[in-house]
Design an enzyme around this catalytic site. Sequence first.
Site, mmCIF file in Angstrom:
data_model
loop_
_atom_site.group_PDB
_atom_site.id
_atom_site.type_symbol
_atom_site.label_atom_id
_atom_site.label_comp_id
_atom_site.label_asym_id
_atom_site.label_seq_id
_atom_site.Cartn_x
_atom_site.Cartn_y
_atom_site.Cartn_z
ATOM 1 C CE1 TYR A 22 66.718 0.049 147.710
ATOM 2 C CE2 TYR A 22 67.931 1.845 149.455
ATOM 3 C CZ TYR A 22 67.117 0.742 148.695
ATOM 4 O OH TYR A 22 65.612 0.557 148.671
ATOM 5 C CG ASP A 41 55.266 -12.039 143.422
ATOM 6 O OD1 ASP A 41 56.243 -12.325 143.830
ATOM 7 O OD2 ASP A 41 54.840 -12.637 141.875
ATOM 8 C CG ASP A 68 63.431 0.306 151.704
ATOM 9 O OD1 ASP A 68 63.307 0.962 153.018
ATOM 10 O OD2 ASP A 68 63.937 1.231 150.401
ATOM 11 C CE LYS A 120 58.273 -11.233 140.511
ATOM 12 N NZ LYS A 120 56.519 -11.603 141.060
#
Length: 363
Positions: free
Chosen positions: A124, A221, A245, A187
């Site tokens: 972002y 995940d 988000d 991740k």
Amino acid sequence: MAHKVTFIPGDGTGPEIMDTVKRVVNATGVEIDWETVEAGIDVMNKYGTPLPANVLESIRKNKVAIKGPITTPIGTGFRSVNVAIRKELDLYACLRPCKSYPGVRSKYENIDLVIVRENTEDLYAGVEWPMGAFESKEIIKLSKNRIREDSAISIKPISRTGSERIVRFAFEYAVEHNRKKVTAVTKANIMKFSDGLFFEVAREVAKEYEPRVEYEERLIDNMCMQLVQKPELYDVIVLPNLYGDILSDLCAGLVGGLGVAPGANFGEDIAVFEAIHGSAPKYTGQNKVNPSACILSAKLMLDHLGEIEAAQKMERAMIEIFSAGQNVTYDMKADRDDPTAVGTKEMGTAIIAKMNSLEPSKI
Ligand code: NAD
């Protein structure tokens, strides 16, 4: 003395929702001096910008603001006003509590999670170049053929400073609100440097809070699956911007959807309260959408202002209204076409009436 609060109605369904929010907050008896400022697509023609300078000035001065949703045209036009406000004021922490309420339809019960999302970095940051741009070509060269030549490029910055302050915010929140566990999510098995740094910093900060607050890590995940299967295992969850988000919406879904999902953005000394949902433009002017997420955001604002009793009274009245299931908007009905659904304004009026009739023992 009255609290001075910047009030931004927003656009689309924002103004009708926020009018109801103001009525409900005023009915708590807490004295608020609302300073109304305009932002969004409806004021583009008037000011030549969707974010006039007086909006930021007012928030900087008052330190507390509540805003309705603001539309961001997709693909063209201006960048998101919502993102611009967070960036300009360095509102680095986005807080999104996700709580089950009786009467709110959901596949799950007894969820009480808090998402703490980093708000200023990650993908972002707005550092990106289109396909064919000089910068894109330079980065493609640097990648030594790992990036295709016809690629557009977006950069994902994760800093030590940004990670440390958001993780610290999550732990401080946990201590203040008597929460037991903070879970950091990234991740890092794939993005070893950026997400790896986030985990490295989180581990360092976590040590300072041992053994009062437990710390654990999850990969994003796996976290999505865990939250769908056993959300009750989680408490405070801290994440970089993009994962935060996405997970915020997932968790809003766990507790009954966007209509009841509040939010708040915090900087060092400024707080801006807003719901997760957008401006639902197709319902503009119809007095149809649910004001609850924005009223629950106002509840967070009252907590922040130290008006704990008023905040509790407002939440208690909402729980009673949700449970009774009568004076609620279409989205809270089993059948969305249920003709007994009430409008935005009427739901607010019912919440006010309920607040006024609550027995003290029920607050
Ligand atoms: P949205 O949240 O406006 O709508 C998504 C769906 O949820 C729609 O079906 C809508 O009808 C429903 N919905 C939303 N709020 C509701 C409410 N209060 N009560 C009942 N139903 C509700 O998301 P979108 O359609 O993706 O976005 C519309 C615009 O809002 C876009 O321009 C987007 O950029 C903007 N947006 C703004 C904010 C913000 O101001 N913070 C947040 C998200 C999206």
